[in-house]
Design a protein around this motif. Sequence first.
Motif, PDB file in Angstrom:
ATOM      1  N   ASN A 153       6.817  27.642  46.278  1.00  0.00           N
ATOM      2  CA  ASN A 153       7.483  26.461  45.726  1.00  0.00           C
ATOM      3  C   ASN A 153       6.523  25.615  44.891  1.00  0.00           C
ATOM      4  OD1 ASN A 153       9.905  27.135  46.949  1.00  0.00           O
ATOM      5  ND2 ASN A 153       9.491  25.914  48.788  1.00  0.00           N
ATOM      6  N   PHE A 154       5.261  25.557  45.341  1.00  0.00           N
ATOM      7  CA  PHE A 154       4.255  24.784  44.594  1.00  0.00           C
ATOM      8  C   PHE A 154       4.021  25.405  43.222  1.00  0.00           C
ATOM      9  CE2 PHE A 154      -0.257  24.419  43.402  1.00  0.00           C
ATOM     10  CZ  PHE A 154      -0.314  23.052  43.160  1.00  0.00           C
ATOM     11  N   ILE A 155       3.849  26.740  43.184  1.00  0.00           N
ATOM     12  CA  ILE A 155       3.619  27.427  41.908  1.00  0.00           C
ATOM     13  C   ILE A 155       4.818  27.240  40.979  1.00  0.00           C
ATOM     14  CG2 ILE A 155       3.288  29.673  40.814  1.00  0.00           C
ATOM     15  CD1 ILE A 155       0.812  28.653  42.189  1.00  0.00           C
ATOM     16  N   ASN A 156       6.007  27.361  41.545  1.00  0.00           N
ATOM     17  CA  ASN A 156       7.219  27.234  40.737  1.00  0.00           C
ATOM     18  C   ASN A 156       7.413  25.821  40.190  1.00  0.00           C
ATOM     19  OD1 ASN A 156       7.888  29.938  41.151  1.00  0.00           O
ATOM     20  ND2 ASN A 156       9.084  29.483  43.001  1.00  0.00           N
ATOM     21  N   SER A 157       6.826  24.843  40.877  1.00  0.00           N
ATOM     22  CA  SER A 157       6.989  23.452  40.438  1.00  0.00           C
ATOM     23  C   SER A 157       6.066  23.097  39.277  1.00  0.00           C
ATOM     24  CB  SER A 157       6.725  22.498  41.605  1.00  0.00           C
ATOM     25  OG  SER A 157       5.357  22.548  41.995  1.00  0.00           O
TER      26      SER A 157
END
Length: 426
Positions: A356-360
Motif C-alpha cells: 500500500n505504501f509503494i502504491n501510494s
Amino acid sequence: MAADGADAAFEDEVEPTVTISEYMDGIEAEELEADLVLGGDDGDECTYGAGYLKRQAVFSCLTCVPDGVAGVCTACCLACHDGHEVVELWTKRNFCCDCGNSKFGGHLCKLNPEKEPENSANSYNQNFKGAYCTCSRPYPDPEAKEQVEMIQCCICEDWFHEDHIGLDSAEKIPCDEEGEALYEDFICHKCSPVCSFLKLYPDTIWASSKQTSASEAVTADSNGMEGGYSGHANTEKNENGAPVDHQTAENTSVENICTKGIAASEKSNLGDNSAGNCKLGMDINTKSADSEKIMPFFLSKGWRETLCRCGTCTNFYAQQGIAYLTDKEDSIEEYEKMAKEKRQKKLEQQEGAEANFINSLNHVQKIEILSGISDMKNEFQSFLVKLSAYLTVSHFVESRDPSKPVTSEDVQSIFKNLAKKKQRLS
C-alpha cells in the motif's frame, strides 16, 4: 615454527562466520520461537482487561514482589518492569495480570492502573520464586556444570529435570532416535494419582518409545477394552502404570498416532458418548484408589479428545480440579497453533502495508526509491570487491591478518559514502 604456532592459536580465536542467508534464517527462527512462547502477543496492551485468560505468557518480578506471589503479562513486563529481576515462566493457565495491584506496594501499573487489589483465582507455585523441579533449583542453574533439559507437567505446570521425575532412568522418556519427544503431554509423579482414572482408557493414549502407524496401533489395540475398562486377567503395567499386554505393547504407536487414529481406536474400544452415555461404561467415581507405585504419565498426541465428556465424568474432572483437560484451548499445542496463525496474519498485514505504501507514491517518488536501492547495492558490491582484494593480497603476507571481519565501522562507511553521493546530486 613460532609463526605457525601463532597462526594456529589465532585460528582458534577466530569467531565462526555465517552467511547472510543463515543469519536471516536464525533471526526468523528466534522470532518464531518468541511468538510461540508469547502466544503471538505483541506486548502492546496489558491483558488485565481480558480477565483470566485460558493461557498466556507470565512473568514474575522478584524486584517488586520478592516472595514470588504475583505474575505480570508480557506488556507489563516490558513497560513496568524493564531492568528488574524478572523470572520468565513460559505460559500459565487461567491467569490474570497482577501488575500494580496490592502486592506491588503502591506501585501502579503504567498500562492499566485501575485494578482490583488481588486476583483471587490466580495460583502461584514455586516457579514464581525462580525455583523448579523437586530439587527446587533455579533455571539456568548457576551451580550446574551443564544445563539439563526440563519438561513441564500439564497439571501443576511445574518444570522437572528428566532425572527427577520418578523414573529409573531418563531413557524411559518416550523419545525418537534423535531425542525428540514422542509425547504431547507429561503428568508428573506428584499429579499422576489425581489422573489415575486415565488407566481406564485404551493403551493408545499412552506414549511409548515404539513407533508404528496409526492404523497398526488401532488394530493392535483391538484386544483392549470393549465397552468398558480393561480387564485382562494376565496383564503387566507399562512405565506409566497403565495396563498393557505384550501383544498390544509391541504395536502401540506414539508420534504416529494422530487424533484420527485415536478416534478410530476409541470407537471400537469405548462406548458412545452421544445421548450423555459414558464412554467407560462405568461410574468413574467408583474406581478404587490406586495402590501401585506412583509413576509419571506420558500421553500421546490427541489423547485429550479421547476423554469422556458425559455428565458424571465432567463432574468428576471439576471435583478434582482438572476440568481444563477437556478444553482444547488449554493445551500447549493449541496455544502454539494460535500463535502461528497470529504470526502469519501479522506478516500478511506487514506485506500489505508495504504494498500500500509503494502504491501510494507518485512516479517520481518511486524512481527515487529505486535509485536509492540501486546506489546501496552498488556501494555494497564495491565494498565486497575491496574486501576480496584485501584478502587475496593478505593471503601472501605473513604479518597480515588472514581474515578480515566486517565491522560496524565498515558498515557505517558504506552509508557515509551513500550520504556523500546524495549530497553531490542534490
